[in-house]
Motif scaffolding. Structure first.
Motif: not given
Length: 346
Positions: A26-38
């Protein structure tokens, strides 16, 4: 409690690794920590979805594994989990795209990574054939269990007694399945009828083919290899059964995310728990302790097969499908406990 957790140690370890990979993805795909949590949360939801849809699969697996030699039990629980996680959760969706889009495997992987929405659309277009094949196979599995003259224990007696008495009618379960297929074929739009009938008949022939192979191997005249060959037949049956169970989860997963790799992680976590439950049921002989638990699993399979057909006409959320299976198995467990209490009191 400690004994129970012992069976799930590998599943818990894979959960930790899988959710970590989901967060990193998620972090790699969205470049954000919130994306990783999602991504982490979606992976967890997919794992729960797979467990709820496949709990009855664990019970059926345990029932068949009890008839296999220890060597073939180990082979299924090792090779089977590799096929279940990597074959059905990764290779199977890729093969659908390869066949439907007429592209190579490498191009399919590239499509899944770079254009997930288009990839999901191709998977969605194949839903008709997948549901028809899987629904037919699972319906045959359930009806073959109930339409059996040798079945001795009944849970819902008024229904199961009648089905057992009808076991002398040759091919009754096949006729019932074909009647359901024809009923849904009459409801579906004309443009979908041919595809539906072809896939449904393919599911029926696959079930019969696996049954024939199993009987031929079991009836082998080479007594020295009989147990081993019987294991081959049961192994093939369980693998096709696992594949049929996973159809619904794979298709439903695309409603939550179009990322193939996240789907593989989430459903893979669920598959490990199903394997752990299967081992626990076999080693602790839980099916012998709870006499109606197996009945609940096969009723769940029967309803799942009908739902797979019905999803071609109406939208039925995967959460509802999973809850129905869990409720039926829960009711059968409660009935088994009540029976044990009556036996103890008597």
């Amino acid at each position: 409690m400690t004994v129970t957790l012992h069976y799930f140690r590998w599943a818990i370890l894979f959960t930790a690794v899988g959710l970590g990979l989901a967060y990193w993805l998620g972090v790699s795909s969205t470049d954000s920590l919130s994306g990783g949590v999602g991504f982490l949360l979606i992976g967890a939801v997919l794992a729960v979805l797979e467990i709820s849809l496949s709990f009855d699969n664990a019970i059926v697996n345990a029932n068949r594994l009890q008839t296999m030699t220890p060597a073939w039990q180990r082979r299924f629980l090792t090779w089977g989990i590799l096929i279940a996680v990597f074959g059905m959760r990764v290779v199977f969706p890729l093969l659908i795209v390869v066949v439907a889009a007429g592209i190579g495997p490498v191009a399919a992987i590239h499509l899944a990574a770079s254009e997930p929405q288009e990839y999901a659309a191709i998977i969605g277009d194949a839903h008709l054939s997948i549901a028809a094949f899987g629904g037919t196979f699972l319906m045959m599995v359930a009806l073959t269990y109930f339409v059996d003259a040798g079945k001795e224990v009944d849970w819902i007696r008024s229904l199961e007694c009648q089905l057992r008495r009808c076991a002398s009618v040759r091919g009754l379960e096949i006729a019932l399945v074909l009647a359901v297929i024809m009923a849904f074929a009459a409801i579906l739009p004309d443009r979908d009828t041919a595809t539906f009938l072809f896939a449904a008949v393919a599911g029926l022939l696959t079930f019969l083919g696996v049954e024939v192979i199993g009987h031929l191997l079991d009836a082998s005249s080479q007594a020295a290899n009989m147990a081993k060959q019987g294991g081959v037949g049961a192994f093939l049956y369980l693998e096709v059964l696992d594949a049929s169970f996973s159809f619904d989860g794979v298709i439903g997963a695309f409603a939550l995310t179009q990322n193939l790799f996240l789907i593989a992680i989430g459903l893979g976590i669920g598959a490990f728990y199903v394997r752990s439950m299967t081992i626990m049921l076999v080693e602790r002989r839980t099916l012998a302790q709870f006499r109606y638990l197996e009945h609940g699993a096969f009723y769940s399979i029967l309803l799942l097969s009908v739902i797979m057909f019905a999803q071609l006409i109406w939208h039925i959320p995967e959460l509802v499908t999973g809850l129905i299976g869990v409720c039926l198995i829960g009711l059968s467990l409660w009935s088994s406990i009540q029976h044990n209490r009556r036996q103890s009191a008597a």
